[in-house]
Design a protein around this motif. Sequence first.
Motif, mmCIF file in Angstrom:
data_model
loop_
_atom_site.group_PDB
_atom_site.id
_atom_site.type_symbol
_atom_site.label_atom_id
_atom_site.label_comp_id
_atom_site.label_asym_id
_atom_site.label_seq_id
_atom_site.Cartn_x
_atom_site.Cartn_y
_atom_site.Cartn_z
ATOM 1 N N GLY A 371 0.644 -0.887 -0.350
ATOM 2 C CA GLY A 371 -0.214 0.404 -0.241
ATOM 3 C C GLY A 371 1.179 0.850 -0.125
ATOM 4 N N GLY A 372 0.175 2.254 1.109
ATOM 5 C CA GLY A 372 1.474 3.008 1.051
ATOM 6 C C GLY A 372 0.936 4.144 -0.392
ATOM 7 N N PHE A 373 2.085 4.982 -0.522
ATOM 8 C CA PHE A 373 2.206 5.793 -1.839
ATOM 9 C C PHE A 373 3.531 6.246 -2.492
ATOM 10 C CE2 PHE A 373 0.125 8.567 1.372
ATOM 11 C CZ PHE A 373 1.807 9.764 1.190
ATOM 12 N N VAL A 374 4.134 6.559 -3.646
ATOM 13 C CA VAL A 374 5.882 7.199 -3.783
ATOM 14 C C VAL A 374 5.181 8.312 -4.844
ATOM 15 C CG1 VAL A 374 7.906 7.020 -4.494
ATOM 16 C CG2 VAL A 374 6.923 5.187 -3.162
ATOM 17 N N ARG A 375 4.664 9.556 -4.250
ATOM 18 C CA ARG A 375 4.608 10.511 -5.374
ATOM 19 C C ARG A 375 6.088 12.167 -4.929
ATOM 20 N NH1 ARG A 375 -0.302 11.330 -2.278
ATOM 21 N NH2 ARG A 375 -0.166 12.179 -0.190
ATOM 22 N N ASN A 376 6.530 12.381 -6.326
ATOM 23 C CA ASN A 376 7.008 13.630 -5.539
ATOM 24 C C ASN A 376 8.739 14.076 -5.590
ATOM 25 O OD1 ASN A 376 7.172 15.930 -6.791
ATOM 26 N ND2 ASN A 376 6.656 17.485 -4.904
ATOM 27 N N ILE A 377 9.686 12.892 -6.075
ATOM 28 C CA ILE A 377 10.587 12.570 -6.228
ATOM 29 C C ILE A 377 10.887 12.980 -7.488
ATOM 30 C CG2 ILE A 377 11.520 10.254 -6.071
ATOM 31 C CD1 ILE A 377 10.175 9.939 -4.031
ATOM 32 N N THR A 378 12.329 14.806 -6.623
ATOM 33 C CA THR A 378 13.642 14.322 -7.824
ATOM 34 C C THR A 378 15.025 14.309 -8.101
ATOM 35 O OG1 THR A 378 11.502 16.616 -8.174
ATOM 36 C CG2 THR A 378 13.696 16.988 -9.003
ATOM 37 N N VAL A 379 15.462 13.838 -9.084
ATOM 38 C CA VAL A 379 16.729 13.186 -8.438
ATOM 39 C C VAL A 379 17.662 14.216 -10.078
ATOM 40 C CG1 VAL A 379 18.622 12.211 -8.472
ATOM 41 C CG2 VAL A 379 16.456 11.467 -8.009
ATOM 42 N N ARG A 380 18.514 15.653 -9.755
ATOM 43 C CA ARG A 380 19.332 16.386 -10.555
ATOM 44 C C ARG A 380 21.030 16.526 -9.935
ATOM 45 N NH1 ARG A 380 14.972 21.871 -8.669
ATOM 46 N NH2 ARG A 380 16.917 22.226 -7.012
ATOM 47 N N ASP A 381 21.440 16.840 -11.137
ATOM 48 C CA ASP A 381 22.780 17.558 -11.627
ATOM 49 C C ASP A 381 23.253 16.087 -11.157
ATOM 50 O OD1 ASP A 381 21.791 19.638 -13.161
ATOM 51 O OD2 ASP A 381 21.193 20.526 -10.892
ATOM 52 N N VAL A 382 23.270 15.449 -11.235
ATOM 53 C CA VAL A 382 23.523 13.714 -10.706
ATOM 54 C C VAL A 382 24.836 12.867 -11.164
ATOM 55 C CG1 VAL A 382 23.217 12.370 -9.603
ATOM 56 C CG2 VAL A 382 22.148 13.137 -8.288
ATOM 57 N N THR A 383 25.984 12.505 -11.133
ATOM 58 C CA THR A 383 26.517 11.807 -12.401
ATOM 59 C C THR A 383 27.254 10.356 -11.161
ATOM 60 O OG1 THR A 383 29.073 12.619 -10.992
ATOM 61 C CG2 THR A 383 28.084 14.308 -12.692
ATOM 62 N N ALA A 384 27.754 9.680 -12.721
ATOM 63 C CA ALA A 384 27.772 8.143 -11.591
ATOM 64 C C ALA A 384 29.057 7.709 -13.080
ATOM 65 C CB ALA A 384 26.618 7.164 -11.925
ATOM 66 N N VAL A 385 29.392 7.008 -12.867
ATOM 67 C CA VAL A 385 30.878 6.611 -12.969
ATOM 68 C C VAL A 385 30.601 5.024 -13.810
ATOM 69 C CG1 VAL A 385 33.294 5.219 -12.879
ATOM 70 C CG2 VAL A 385 32.486 7.804 -11.687
ATOM 71 N N ALA A 386 29.598 4.302 -12.858
ATOM 72 C CA ALA A 386 29.771 3.006 -13.317
ATOM 73 C C ALA A 386 28.392 2.302 -12.527
ATOM 74 C CB ALA A 386 30.589 1.979 -13.218
ATOM 75 N N LEU A 387 27.197 1.927 -13.323
ATOM 76 C CA LEU A 387 26.046 0.896 -12.721
ATOM 77 C C LEU A 387 25.756 -0.273 -13.036
ATOM 78 C CD1 LEU A 387 23.686 4.615 -12.814
ATOM 79 C CD2 LEU A 387 25.570 4.150 -10.932
ATOM 80 N N GLU A 388 25.323 -0.873 -12.748
ATOM 81 C CA GLU A 388 25.392 -2.427 -12.908
ATOM 82 C C GLU A 388 23.425 -2.326 -13.322
ATOM 83 O OE1 GLU A 388 25.003 -5.726 -13.884
ATOM 84 O OE2 GLU A 388 26.561 -5.252 -13.466
ATOM 85 N N GLY A 389 23.115 -1.440 -13.013
ATOM 86 C CA GLY A 389 21.448 -0.765 -13.254
ATOM 87 C C GLY A 389 21.465 0.026 -14.281
ATOM 88 N N GLY A 390 20.785 1.373 -13.633
ATOM 89 C CA GLY A 390 20.647 2.222 -14.424
ATOM 90 C C GLY A 390 20.039 4.436 -13.828
ATOM 91 N N ALA A 391 19.454 4.771 -14.342
ATOM 92 C CA ALA A 391 19.427 6.530 -13.490
ATOM 93 C C ALA A 391 17.981 5.425 -12.690
ATOM 94 C CB ALA A 391 18.967 6.753 -14.970
#
Length: 472
Positions: A371-391
């Motif tokens: 249940g619950g909810f997830v809303r209004n999530i912002t991620v900005r101006d971020v850098t990453a070198v190496a990810l096994e998944g993604g953004a």
Amino acid sequence: MSDKPLPPVAVNRRAFLHGALSMAALAGCTSTALVKKQAMPMEEVNVSAPFAMPTLRIPDFSGRPSYRITDFGARPDDKVANGKAIHRTIALASENGGGTVVIPRGEWLTGKIHLQSHVNLHLEEGAVLLFSEDPADYLPAVKTTWEGMECYNYSPLIYAYGCDNIAITGKGMLKARLDVWEVWYGRPKPHMDALAELYHMAAKSVPVQERQMAYEGANLRPHFVQFNRCRHVLVEGISIENSPFWVLHPFLSKDVVIRGVSVHAHGHNNDGVDPEMTQNMLIENCTFDQGDDAIAVKSGRNQDAWRLNRPAKNIVMRHCRIKQAHQLLAVGSELSGGVENILVEHCQFDDGTEYAGTGNLVFIKTNERRGGFVRNITVRDVTAVALEGGALSIATDVLYQWRDLVPTYERRLTPIEGITLENIRIEQARYLCKINGQQALPVKDVTLNNVRADQLKEAAIQNTHVVHFQRR
């Protein structure tokens, strides 16, 4: 509560008595707050965010007296003397209206530390608080949590319950011995049985004081630092090494600032910070090197969270470096109270490649029980070198070991909407975005604005059951 009879609950009598005796300890913060009404000077922290972020108020101890634990009998390598000295010094500082408890340079072996209102635990440069590996040093049991469910369990290594105006500051280190906790990282059958027992008690609304989990074989590891139902909390400057479980856990707390902190913990479930049902929080200028997620925003599990009914809300993370972790930002899977208004900006994520199937900048995870909810999530101006998944990865059927361990008592899906990633640059990843929504309740309103990767192993966008998805 259901009228059906509850199944018998096996509770170790010794652990139950430990929990009952701990009620006096839980009164420590609130009782001293009643004794002393002198106002604590406060620092106001204003944070810009794409939502209405309240001004944070945290304690300013600069004008308050200091108390050195060596004046109260502390001696290097004397665990008992150090524990008593720290306890006495904290009590005196709190009773006198507030002050700073100073841990001098050197290594100080200790057991549990229970903070009280109006106290700053300050570690001088070169000071190490070394926490015992003996589970007996974290009894009697206290009111705490385990993965989103309230219970009585071993005390967190540093614990504050119902406190106002508290801090942990300085250039010293908190360090946990792992001798026993590393053994407890394993999950043999008695441990899994204990998890199932707690799950059933929470689902059936068994009173929290009857959920006694500090018995032999249950092996529910304690948090390193837990602020439980606290207000006006500051953690600044310190380093933390190793942890039995989650490292920094503000639970049902408000006005929390964590800044300039360095965490290195590569054990099982070693998240850096787990804000759970906590509101109005800033994490800034920190370094995380984790065996799990850097930041994992949570809001409780299933029936327990529906009872408490408080979302995690107004949380900002900025100017942080993640050397290694599963995720930079995880949301869930314990999110039954709801999560909203989260901002992550100006951060760097070095390496998320050691974790097969994970390693994302953002991972939102839930299942049919939450249940619950997830809303209004912002991620900005971020850098990453190496990810096994993604953004961005969103999964709506994450149950881990719980899938076959316990049943679904009540099915509640989680609405997820309003997720924005912008100005993200990744050197290498598996994909950019992978969303597995549910046909009955698709994920809504996801925007990727200037999200780029130099090298991808798979298709950039892999989405199912998503409406209003934009990539610009």
